[in-house]
Design a protein around this motif. Structure first.
Motif, mmCIF file in Angstrom:
data_model
loop_
_atom_site.group_PDB
_atom_site.id
_atom_site.type_symbol
_atom_site.label_atom_id
_atom_site.label_comp_id
_atom_site.label_asym_id
_atom_site.label_seq_id
_atom_site.Cartn_x
_atom_site.Cartn_y
_atom_site.Cartn_z
ATOM 1 N N ILE A 131 0.857 -1.201 0.000
ATOM 2 C CA ILE A 131 0.000 0.000 0.000
ATOM 3 C C ILE A 131 0.893 1.252 0.000
ATOM 4 O O ILE A 131 0.601 2.247 -0.666
ATOM 5 N N ALA A 132 1.999 1.173 0.758
ATOM 6 C CA ALA A 132 2.890 2.342 0.884
ATOM 7 C C ALA A 132 3.449 2.756 -0.473
ATOM 8 O O ALA A 132 3.467 3.937 -0.808
ATOM 9 N N VAL A 133 3.895 1.797 -1.268
ATOM 10 C CA VAL A 133 4.491 2.156 -2.568
ATOM 11 C C VAL A 133 3.395 2.488 -3.587
ATOM 12 O O VAL A 133 3.382 3.564 -4.184
ATOM 13 N N GLY A 134 2.450 1.567 -3.763
ATOM 14 C CA GLY A 134 1.490 1.693 -4.862
ATOM 15 C C GLY A 134 0.428 2.760 -4.660
ATOM 16 O O GLY A 134 -0.075 3.325 -5.626
ATOM 17 N N LEU A 135 0.083 3.005 -3.397
ATOM 18 C CA LEU A 135 -1.025 3.931 -3.150
ATOM 19 C C LEU A 135 -0.567 5.200 -2.422
ATOM 20 O O LEU A 135 -0.749 6.309 -2.916
#
Ligand SMILES: NC(=O)c1ccc[n+]([C@@H]2O[C@H](COP(=O)([O-])OP(=O)(O)OC[C@H]3O[C@@H](n4cnc5c(N)ncnc54)[C@H](O)[C@@H]3O)[C@@H](O)[C@H]2O)c1
Length: 279
Positions: free
Chosen positions: A130-134
């Motif tokens: 979630i941290a990278v993609g969103l």
């Protein structure tokens, strides 16, 4: 093509940021911008891969602006440094392509693939994905989008996936002879990230509609990257066109979406999937 029409695809003097730029699709985004006369700012956590990419494109486009920054897009301070540097040099940011994501590969080499089921997906992996993609895309929109807002001009392209609009068919990841709990599944964090980024697009498309900023989503799908034959056969059966995509089939659509050729398009989701999501 008449000159007026061709002009709409021209990115001369435009500066475009690409996140996760050193990966498979990152090269295609860069090629789309550079090929249309623009300059690129390549962000990735992988410094060596960035250097290689810079050399590759300097050979192809010797006069182009090609900036590289080793950047972790989950860290706001990293992004602010890039923003400050770009403002000093170019005074603007025209294009942002939110492309970086933890992209779990079916070969089960990625840490977020392998024998992980839904019930035991480690919270740490969920948080990282979630941290990278969103969150990374959210932060890039905050930091770089604000520059566009101040200039009343900009285009943001968020990269989702066919898994942003459909659920993974887990049968294509199954391996003969393995017990159920040993089977690989595409992690839920990938689905949630890819659905979420479409929401981010729609929110910002309306939020910035009056500020001259367009925000759209591209959903690539089933990129062929020398996957095992058995996998290629399985996935091809789910695609009406009967084959995986060639990464080089993307730059033309990318260019359309980031240039004034698509000047009336905002909040849209463009799906390039050989028809997979309509079956
Ligand atoms: N490859 C496919 O089949 C496919 C299909 C559908 C959608 N997509 C989407 O396209 C996009 C690109 O996919 P790809 O196949 O090129 O992926 P890739 O794994 O080849 O590249 C991703 C890049 O992101 C970088 N990265 C990871 N974490 C980062 C961070 N915190 N900060 C900055 N950079 C970071 C990696 O170093 C890597 O270079 C992803 O959003 C992916 O979900 C890919």
């Amino acid at each position: 093509m008449n000159n007026k029409l061709a002009e709409k695809f021209n990115l001369d003097k435009k500066i475009g940021i690409i996140t996760g730029a050193a990966g498979l699709l990152g090269y295609r985004h860069a090629d789309a911008i550079l090929g249309a006369g623009g300059g690129v700012v390549l962000l990735d956590i992988n410094a060596d891969a960035l250097k290689k990419e810079k050399e590759y494109f300097e050979n192809l486009y010797p006069n182009a602006i090609i900036e590289i920054f080793q950047t972790d897009i989950t860290k706001r301070a990293d992004l602010e440094k890039v923003r400050d540097e770009l403002l000093k040099k170019y005074k603007k940011i025209d294009i942002l392509i939110n492309n970086a994501a933890n992209n779990p590969k079916m070969e089960a080499k990625s840490e977020n693939m392998g024998a992980i089921r839904f019930h035991n997906l480690p919270l740490e992996i969920w948080n990282k994905d979630i941290a990278v993609g969103l969150t990374g895309a959210f932060l890039c929109c905050q930091v770089f989008g604000k520059v566009m807002e101040d200039n009343n001009s900009g285009v943001i392209l968020n990269i989702s996936s066919d898994y942003g609009v459909i659920s993974p068919d887990q049968r294509i990841y199954r391996k003969e002879g393995l017990k159920e709990e040993e089977q690989t599944v595409k992690p839920v964090s990938y689905s949630v990230t890819k659905h979420g980024i479409i929401g981010l697009t729609k929110y910002l498309a309306t939020y910035w509609a009056k500020n001259g900023i367009r925000v759209n989503t591209l959903c690539p799908a089933s990129l062929f990257n020398n996957q095992p034959e058995e996998f290629v056969e399985k996935i091809s059966k789910l695609i009406p066109m009967g084959r995986m995509s060639d990464p080089d089939e993307y730059p033309a659509t990318i260019l359309y979406m980031i240039s004034s050729a698509s000047s009336y398009m905002t909040g849209a989701t463009v799906i390039l999937d050989g028809g997979r999501t309509i079956w």
